[in-house]
Scaffold this motif. Sequence first.
Motif, mmCIF file in Angstrom:
data_model
loop_
_atom_site.group_PDB
_atom_site.id
_atom_site.type_symbol
_atom_site.label_atom_id
_atom_site.label_comp_id
_atom_site.label_asym_id
_atom_site.label_seq_id
_atom_site.Cartn_x
_atom_site.Cartn_y
_atom_site.Cartn_z
ATOM 1 N N ILE A 363 1.068 -1.269 -0.502
ATOM 2 C CA ILE A 363 0.070 -0.145 0.349
ATOM 3 C C ILE A 363 1.334 1.304 -0.034
ATOM 4 C CG2 ILE A 363 -1.806 -1.374 0.913
ATOM 5 C CD1 ILE A 363 -0.640 -0.124 3.679
ATOM 6 N N ASP A 385 -6.136 -3.344 9.318
ATOM 7 C CA ASP A 385 -6.766 -2.604 8.171
ATOM 8 C C ASP A 385 -6.230 -1.775 7.974
ATOM 9 O OD1 ASP A 385 -8.866 -4.684 8.600
ATOM 10 O OD2 ASP A 385 -9.750 -3.565 9.322
ATOM 11 N N SER A 386 -6.374 -1.140 7.364
ATOM 12 C CA SER A 386 -4.777 0.602 6.512
ATOM 13 C C SER A 386 -5.705 0.947 5.337
ATOM 14 C CB SER A 386 -3.944 -0.624 5.672
ATOM 15 O OG SER A 386 -3.121 -1.119 6.604
ATOM 16 N N TYR A 387 -5.353 1.811 5.442
ATOM 17 C CA TYR A 387 -5.735 3.242 4.579
ATOM 18 C C TYR A 387 -4.731 4.387 4.210
ATOM 19 C CZ TYR A 387 -9.417 6.749 2.079
ATOM 20 O OH TYR A 387 -9.797 7.078 1.283
ATOM 21 N N SER A 388 -4.306 4.346 3.720
ATOM 22 C CA SER A 388 -3.647 5.361 2.694
ATOM 23 C C SER A 388 -3.443 5.330 1.658
ATOM 24 C CB SER A 388 -1.487 4.610 2.849
ATOM 25 O OG SER A 388 -1.889 3.371 1.921
ATOM 26 N N GLY A 389 -2.844 6.490 0.852
ATOM 27 C CA GLY A 389 -3.489 7.376 -0.054
ATOM 28 C C GLY A 389 -2.179 8.395 -0.971
ATOM 29 N N ASN A 464 -9.888 3.853 -6.312
ATOM 30 C CA ASN A 464 -9.689 4.009 -4.746
ATOM 31 C C ASN A 464 -9.415 2.265 -4.745
ATOM 32 O OD1 ASN A 464 -10.429 6.448 -3.984
ATOM 33 N ND2 ASN A 464 -12.709 5.685 -3.907
ATOM 34 N N ASN A 466 -9.543 -1.483 -3.576
ATOM 35 C CA ASN A 466 -9.650 -1.797 -2.619
ATOM 36 C C ASN A 466 -9.682 -3.249 -2.268
ATOM 37 O OD1 ASN A 466 -11.847 0.017 -1.243
ATOM 38 N ND2 ASN A 466 -12.989 -0.645 -3.502
ATOM 39 N N ARG A 468 -9.796 -6.745 0.135
ATOM 40 C CA ARG A 468 -9.981 -7.974 1.137
ATOM 41 C C ARG A 468 -8.970 -9.214 1.347
ATOM 42 N NH1 ARG A 468 -14.230 -4.940 -2.189
ATOM 43 N NH2 ARG A 468 -15.445 -3.288 -0.666
ATOM 44 N N THR A 515 -6.395 6.470 -3.491
ATOM 45 C CA THR A 515 -5.852 5.507 -2.014
ATOM 46 C C THR A 515 -6.222 3.948 -2.482
ATOM 47 O OG1 THR A 515 -8.740 5.483 -1.727
ATOM 48 C CG2 THR A 515 -7.600 7.650 -0.854
ATOM 49 N N SER A 517 -6.824 0.652 0.592
ATOM 50 C CA SER A 517 -7.517 -0.156 1.917
ATOM 51 C C SER A 517 -7.181 -0.799 1.485
ATOM 52 C CB SER A 517 -9.418 0.991 1.840
ATOM 53 O OG SER A 517 -9.694 -0.471 0.498
ATOM 54 N N GLN A 519 -8.890 -4.637 4.121
ATOM 55 C CA GLN A 519 -10.166 -4.991 4.901
ATOM 56 C C GLN A 519 -9.333 -6.327 5.525
ATOM 57 O OE1 GLN A 519 -14.004 -4.349 3.729
ATOM 58 N NE2 GLN A 519 -14.403 -5.117 5.872
#
Length: 569
Positions: A363, A385-389, A464, A466, A468, A515, A517, A519
Amino acid sequence: KVIIDLTRNLQLCLPNATDCCTAPLCVLETLQVLACRDSVVLAHLLIQAEIYANSSFTGNVSEDASVIPNQVFQPLGPCPCDLTDGACDVRCCCDPECTPDLKKLFNESCFTGVFGGDVNPPFNQLCSTETDEYTPDWFPFLCVQSSLNNTPFLGYFYHGSISTPRVPSFKIPLQTSHAKVFTGYSQGDPIMTEENEYFTIPQQSMAGQCVGNAPVAYLHDIDVKCLTDLSSYKEGLPHDVRINSGTGDFIQQNVIYRTIADMGKFIAKSESLPTTEILCQNVTFAENYTFICKDENIEGINVTVFLGRLCDGEILTQRFTAKFVSLKSNNEEELSGNPGYQVGKPVRAANMNASDTSGSLNIFQPAGRGLCTSATDTPVLFGLDSYSGCILEVGINEDCTLLRGNVTERLNSLIQATHVGKRSNSSYSDVNDWVEIIRLDPFNPNTSVSTGNLKGICPDIPANLNIRIIFADVGAVQGIARQEILAVQISYSTVIWQFQCGLTCENTVSFLPITASVQFIKVPAQPPIPMTRFQINYTEFDCNRNDVCWPQLFYPVTQFYTGKNNKQC
């Protein structure tokens, strides 16, 4: 120097006798000395001499024994400096025979401590008590505010021998060298030093600040950045500290020192004005720790320390990393579990369509202004769980088709893999150890409504990514859950990008955030028993949801009932 001469005998006078003392107190001389400067009194001293006549006791001795109070609860001598019976002892403020007028003469020079009558000192639990060698490290959290009248102090005299207080501490109790209690580290256990203290590396707290004495947990990688300046800089743990290997033996750190060539990546100028004389100091810019592990033990520690020069007015971004690698791996490729995945370890990936099957699942890791041109990649960590951009710079005349291709290419560069390992020890030669990544292609923009010839608007931008990941607990190893990955899906979410500008749009650029993400979805290892039609339609009769369980109305008359006799029911 004051000298008092006597011209009489110090014996008490007999009847009709002269040149002797007529009273038990023969002489009482008082002299006051003043120290002055320019008619201003700076200090004063009272000298009082009391000389008593010699006498001897000629009466009968009482056979009654004196009753001594319990010394534990009541001091035997509440005023130890009261040495003279029937007279005031100078500087003894607790002497009851000293009148207030006499106390004014030496009130500022009273005896202190126990000799001066301080038989009820401040107790150790008071917050105002000065720390000593027996003060525990949790003292600031649990100290009390109270008056001395509410003291638990019992006195200076106790029955039995005096022992050193044993106060529980945050630290692990010290073990003797001959009693090796270490049988190996488990995941999450703090690494211990030879002094039986925690091995610490600066880490970030939950508030975002750096803590210098944070313990290092076994098999938990660390990568933190801390801001500091010359005034607040502190040295960390010395590198000559030996580490407990996990079996009671101690290993020395293998340290390599290097000098930072490009200090611009670590130092930023402060906005404050520089002083006339700039102070500089050689400090640590970065420390990289590599722990070489074998099963539950540590076989070696390699430390690389990067040094540089920090001057006053500069802000330093220190970086500290800790990495655990397996001794069985020749290229220091780290494993991720036990052999199942463990939280915080990288997810293993493979590219089965290439000759080199090693892959990556990453990521974004933004840097600087957050632009995609300066952003780097960081591995996906299992269970987190991660979220970056990052941000793309887009012009007003940007071609929408080209923009979609650039964004898709940038997001696809994060996924350089076709499969993901089920376990941390998945073998590249065994296809059954891997699960194929399910890719859902971005939305086809040809089916969308056309925006005409409008500039600065592009629909269906796959901005975005995603990811999973579905996993489950499939067992346990030494009490630690063994987790495996069951499936991985990659999809895209589209946005409508519109150029944003101020008063004028010429020669300006707009920004498009993209971004990624991650999950993690945990599912049962085995599919749950499906609900019956009765449980779905009549939830009020479900025994797991209600206190009244009608389906078990006849349970007491069945063979499963172990209470009273069935005939009695």
